[in-house]
Design a protein around this motif. Structure first.
Motif, PDB file in Angstrom:
ATOM      1  N   THR A  64      52.451  47.031  33.078  1.00 53.47           N
ATOM      2  CA  THR A  64      52.644  45.599  33.278  1.00 53.47           C
ATOM      3  C   THR A  64      51.501  44.844  32.601  1.00 53.47           C
ATOM      4  O   THR A  64      50.770  45.412  31.781  1.00 53.47           O
ATOM      5  N   THR A  65      51.343  43.572  32.938  1.00 63.26           N
ATOM      6  CA  THR A  65      50.262  42.761  32.359  1.00 63.26           C
ATOM      7  C   THR A  65      49.266  42.399  33.462  1.00 63.26           C
ATOM      8  O   THR A  65      48.278  43.077  33.665  1.00 63.26           O
ATOM      9  N   VAL A  66      49.545  41.329  34.195  1.00 61.42           N
ATOM     10  CA  VAL A  66      48.643  40.885  35.267  1.00 61.42           C
ATOM     11  C   VAL A  66      48.959  41.667  36.536  1.00 61.42           C
ATOM     12  O   VAL A  66      50.076  41.617  37.053  1.00 61.42           O
ATOM     13  N   VAL A 111      51.913  51.242  47.171  1.00 62.45           N
ATOM     14  CA  VAL A 111      52.356  52.630  47.023  1.00 62.45           C
ATOM     15  C   VAL A 111      51.752  53.283  45.778  1.00 62.45           C
ATOM     16  O   VAL A 111      51.553  54.495  45.732  1.00 62.45           O
ATOM     17  N   LEU A 112      51.451  52.463  44.764  1.00 65.10           N
ATOM     18  CA  LEU A 112      50.949  53.005  43.500  1.00 65.10           C
ATOM     19  C   LEU A 112      49.432  53.134  43.507  1.00 65.10           C
ATOM     20  O   LEU A 112      48.721  52.246  43.981  1.00 65.10           O
ATOM     21  N   GLU A 113      48.950  54.234  42.952  1.00 60.46           N
ATOM     22  CA  GLU A 113      47.515  54.391  42.723  1.00 60.46           C
ATOM     23  C   GLU A 113      47.137  53.591  41.479  1.00 60.46           C
ATOM     24  O   GLU A 113      47.946  53.434  40.558  1.00 60.46           O
ATOM     25  N   ASP A 114      45.913  53.095  41.453  1.00 58.09           N
ATOM     26  CA  ASP A 114      45.469  52.321  40.288  1.00 58.09           C
ATOM     27  C   ASP A 114      45.610  53.110  38.990  1.00 58.09           C
ATOM     28  O   ASP A 114      45.903  52.547  37.930  1.00 58.09           O
ATOM     29  N   THR A 115      45.417  54.422  39.064  1.00 53.36           N
ATOM     30  CA  THR A 115      45.502  55.261  37.863  1.00 53.36           C
ATOM     31  C   THR A 115      46.928  55.374  37.331  1.00 53.36           C
ATOM     32  O   THR A 115      47.135  55.783  36.184  1.00 53.36           O
ATOM     33  N   GLU A 116      47.911  55.003  38.155  1.00 56.82           N
ATOM     34  CA  GLU A 116      49.315  55.068  37.726  1.00 56.82           C
ATOM     35  C   GLU A 116      49.769  53.774  37.063  1.00 56.82           C
ATOM     36  O   GLU A 116      50.901  53.682  36.593  1.00 56.82           O
ATOM     37  N   VAL A 117      48.887  52.777  37.040  1.00 54.04           N
ATOM     38  CA  VAL A 117      49.234  51.461  36.490  1.00 54.04           C
ATOM     39  C   VAL A 117      48.483  51.229  35.183  1.00 54.04           C
ATOM     40  O   VAL A 117      47.253  51.315  35.134  1.00 54.04           O
TER      41      VAL A 117
END
Length: 413
Positions: A34-36, A67-73
């Motif tokens: 994504t972006t922001v 639900v998402l880890e920061d590393t998955e984004v």
């Protein structure tokens, strides 16, 4: 079970979080792009938005998926898209917003394509603007291209509005605002044509694709989950029959036909409550104030009070790929009157939890409102069935179905 790698990419809104959550729980998510996005370790910069506006601050806090880890984004072009969000809040800059959004969306799509190709994923799910750009620039032909379409085909919208406009007085027609720009319509059709598969939210959305000669085998309907609510509701109370509409007060939502229906009934025993931003000239609404209570645009947290005091919910929309307000109303145990041009009509069983009527049909609307007026016991009976419907179609079920359908798409090629 074989493991697959799927990317969900969406430059803008939070509706894509549900898709990413579904795929993660189903063991398919590789990355969400994504972006922001507000990562857990970067909450401090949100204070900038609190200075600008508390409302903006609240909006920005929603740009996070627990639900998402920061590393998955993965994030691309954060600063330009932050500026785009601010531009969008200024009505006078609408044209600048549209031009900038198109440019940034295409830039985002190119970066997504390069990343997906490099990571050699099994499938790329694109949402929002410019999926065709991403699909074109994929360097790996084995990646399955999926367009998750949250609207209906724009030319189908235009066709509906052209037909419905003939039923409206001239002064109402001037307020019609529907996408008729050939470039935008062509761009959406290009997104559809370049995708191997299209996911949509309802049978109505599917019909807009079939009307454009899209092969039915490429279309996958995955209906949204319905909201869940356990609060007690004052339905079937003595006094006036309270009819509720929540959404924008606009031609596209079929408000002319609803207001005319209430006017035709002309009963002191009913009251229509309209909650939402007004896009119609106040002079056009003046003749209906005898039967209507125009609340205007209010925070979503305050809308609940109106659900809790409504007897019947009405969605007179001329086109809606889904219609989340129907889901909310059903969760409060409110029977529904909806047009067949709302995707959420898939959940309505005539005479059980509500009624489905043709769009723009004042006679049918009058008939169903009168039914509830003359059969007040049915308000509570059908309301309970509406709540049962909501309870049996959860977001958890949606997530399971979404992941299973994506697995089938990958395995069938």
């Amino acid at each position: 079970m074989r493991k697959y790698k799927v990317i969900v990419a969406h430059a803008g809104q939070q509706s894509s979080f549900r898709r990413a959550e579904a795929l993660k729980k189903g063991g398919l998510l590789y990355r969400y792009i994504t972006t922001v996005y507000v990562k857990k370790g970067y909450l401090g910069w949100l204070k900038v938005f609190r200075v600008i506006s508390h409302k903006e601050y609240e909006r920005m806090t929603l740009r996070n998926c627990p639900v998402l880890e920061d590393t998955e984004v993965i994030q691309f072009d954060i600063l330009p898209n932050l500026m785009l969000i601010l531009i969008n809040r200024v009505p006078k800059l609408k044209n600048l917003y549209v031009r900038t959004n198109i440019r940034l969306s295409k830039k985002f799509a190119r970066k997504v394509a390069r990343y997906a190709s490099r990571e050699n994923v099994n499938a790329l799910i694109m949402m929002g603007a410019a999926p065709a750009k991403a699909f074109d620039e994929l360097q790996n032909n084995n990646i399955i291209k999926v367009f998750d379409m949250t609207s209906i085909a724009y030319n189908y919208q235009s066709m509906i509005m052209e037909r419905m406009a003939k039923k409206m007085p001239e002064e109402w027609r001037r307020h019609i605002s529907v996408t008729s720009d050939d470039n935008i319509i062509c761009e959406l059709m290009e997104n559809i044509s370049k995708a191997d598969h299209i996911i949509c939210t309802s049978e109505f959305a599917k019909s807009s694709l079939i009307a454009n000669n899209i092969d039915e085998k490429r279309i996958h309907v995955i209906s949204y989950g319905l909201e869940q609510n356990k609060k007690s509701h004052n339905i079937g109370k003595p006094g006036k029959l309270s009819l509720l509409y929540v959404g924008s007060v606009s031609c596209e939502k079929g408000l002319y036909f609803l207001l005319e229906a209430v006017k035709r009934i002309n009963s002191e025993e009913i009251e229509l409550v309209l909650v939402g931003k007004n896009y119609i000239d106040d002079k056009l609404l003046e003749p209906y104030k005898k039967w209507c209570n125009f609340i205007g645009d209010i925070p979503h947290t305050q809308v609940e009070n109106y659900y809790l005091n409504a007897d019947v919910f009405i969605l007179p929309t001329l086109f809606d790929s889904f219609g989340r307000v129907v889901s909310e109303a059903m969760s409060y145990g409110i029977p529904i009157i909806s047009t067949s041009n709302a995707g959420a009509a898939d959940y309505i069983k005539n005479g059980e939890n509500g009624f489905v009527i043709p769009a723009g049909d004042i006679d049918s609307m009058v008939e169903k409102i009168r039914y509830f007026l003359l059969n007040r016991d049915e308000v509570k009976i059908m309301g309970k069935k509406a709540q049962t419907t909501a309870e049996s179609h959860t977001w958890e079920q949606y997530e399971v179905e979404y992941a299973e359908e994506m697995r089938r798409i990958i395995e069938n090629g």
